[in-house]
Write an enzyme that holds these catalytic residues in place. Structure first.
Site, mmCIF file in Angstrom:
data_model
loop_
_atom_site.group_PDB
_atom_site.id
_atom_site.type_symbol
_atom_site.label_atom_id
_atom_site.label_comp_id
_atom_site.label_asym_id
_atom_site.label_seq_id
_atom_site.Cartn_x
_atom_site.Cartn_y
_atom_site.Cartn_z
ATOM 1 N N GLY A 101 0.776 -1.198 -0.060
ATOM 2 C CA GLY A 101 0.049 0.147 0.081
ATOM 3 C C GLY A 101 0.770 1.393 0.113
ATOM 4 O O GLY A 101 1.787 1.237 0.544
ATOM 5 N N SER A 102 0.485 2.196 -0.883
ATOM 6 C CA SER A 102 1.186 3.409 -1.054
ATOM 7 C C SER A 102 0.560 4.525 -1.499
ATOM 8 O O SER A 102 -0.955 4.525 -1.726
ATOM 9 C CB SER A 102 2.541 3.248 -1.649
ATOM 10 O OG SER A 102 2.075 2.355 -2.639
ATOM 11 N N ARG A 103 1.088 5.563 -1.903
ATOM 12 C CA ARG A 103 0.524 6.940 -2.329
ATOM 13 C C ARG A 103 1.180 7.425 -3.537
ATOM 14 O O ARG A 103 2.386 7.584 -3.333
ATOM 15 C CB ARG A 103 0.165 7.677 -1.441
ATOM 16 C CG ARG A 103 -0.418 9.215 -1.485
ATOM 17 C CD ARG A 103 -0.668 9.881 -0.499
ATOM 18 N NE ARG A 103 -0.782 11.250 -0.632
ATOM 19 C CZ ARG A 103 -1.232 12.137 0.279
ATOM 20 N NH1 ARG A 103 -1.714 11.830 1.549
ATOM 21 N NH2 ARG A 103 -1.126 13.565 -0.008
#
Length: 218
Positions: free
Chosen positions: A187-189
């Site tokens: 998960g990340s952005r």
């Protein structure tokens, strides 16, 4: 659908570990058959989850110098005017896309052009939607100047789970719109900073597809 290069080593190690665990349970630990089968089922499910995470779909990219393509699969979580302090030092329009562990994590260039700036920052691992994650988390900042002279900044940001950012470009490189520039494991952005007069084509909560969704027009 193909397997991304970043996943090959992890999948190989996971396979060796899973086979080793099952071998120990089968031949050296006395447990009921249903227990072994349950553990095997869990390991298979877990392996398939890792496998889907590192998928790298192939598709045709429709390039257009007036379009800004989504740099990643995910959900739009921020659209606002803000001051970008690392490169532009002035107000820009920010669009942020959050990637969950089930999204494709290949990162693609929003525009075609030359890489004018590329810098890695070590940092914290706040949850990716935290307001300070853009400036305090582990991240990379990349700026591409388009053929029309417009500069677009995009930033890979690690989250609480994602602790391995990969990027494949350096200053002076040419990159095609939709071309792969990096990968973030788990998960990340990704934040994108555009000129204030850019026309935004997405809204908060919209789902994006990296290299396909037109998130803005220049």
């Amino acid at each position: 659908m193909t397997l991304h290069k970043e996943g090959k080593k992890i999948l190989f190690i996971a396979l060796i570990v899973f086979v080793g665990v099952f071998y120990l349970l089968e031949y050296f630990v006395e447990t009921p058959g249903w227990v072994n089968n349950s553990i095997l089922g869990v390991m298979i499910i877990f392996y398939l989850l890792i496998l889907q995470f590192f998928r790298s779909p192939k598709f045709v990219i429709n390039t257009n110098e007036k379009h800004v393509l989504a740099p990643a699969d995910g959900k739009v979580v921020v659209i606002e005017d803000t001051v970008e302090t690392e490169y532009f030092n002035e107000k820009r329009k920010q669009i942020s896309i959050f990637m969950s562990p089930v999204n494709v994590h290949v990162n693609r260039s929003p525009i075609s052009g030359v890489v004018k700036f590329c810098k890695y920052h070590a940092g914290k691992y706040l949850v990716a939607w935290h307001p300070k994650s853009s400036t305090e988390n582990e991240r990379t900042t990349i700026v591409v100047e388009g053929n029309n002279g417009v500069e677009v900044l995009f930033r890979q940001i690690a989250g609480a789970v994602a602790r391995r950012i990969k990027w494949y470009v350096k200053e002076g490189d040419m990159i095609e719109q939709g071309g792969e520039f990096g990968f973030i494991k788990f998960g990340s952005r990704v934040d994108i900073y555009l000129p204030l007069d850019a026309k935004v084509n997405v809204a908060i909560g919209d789902k994006t597809k990296g290299g396909r969704t037109v998130i803005a027009e220049l």
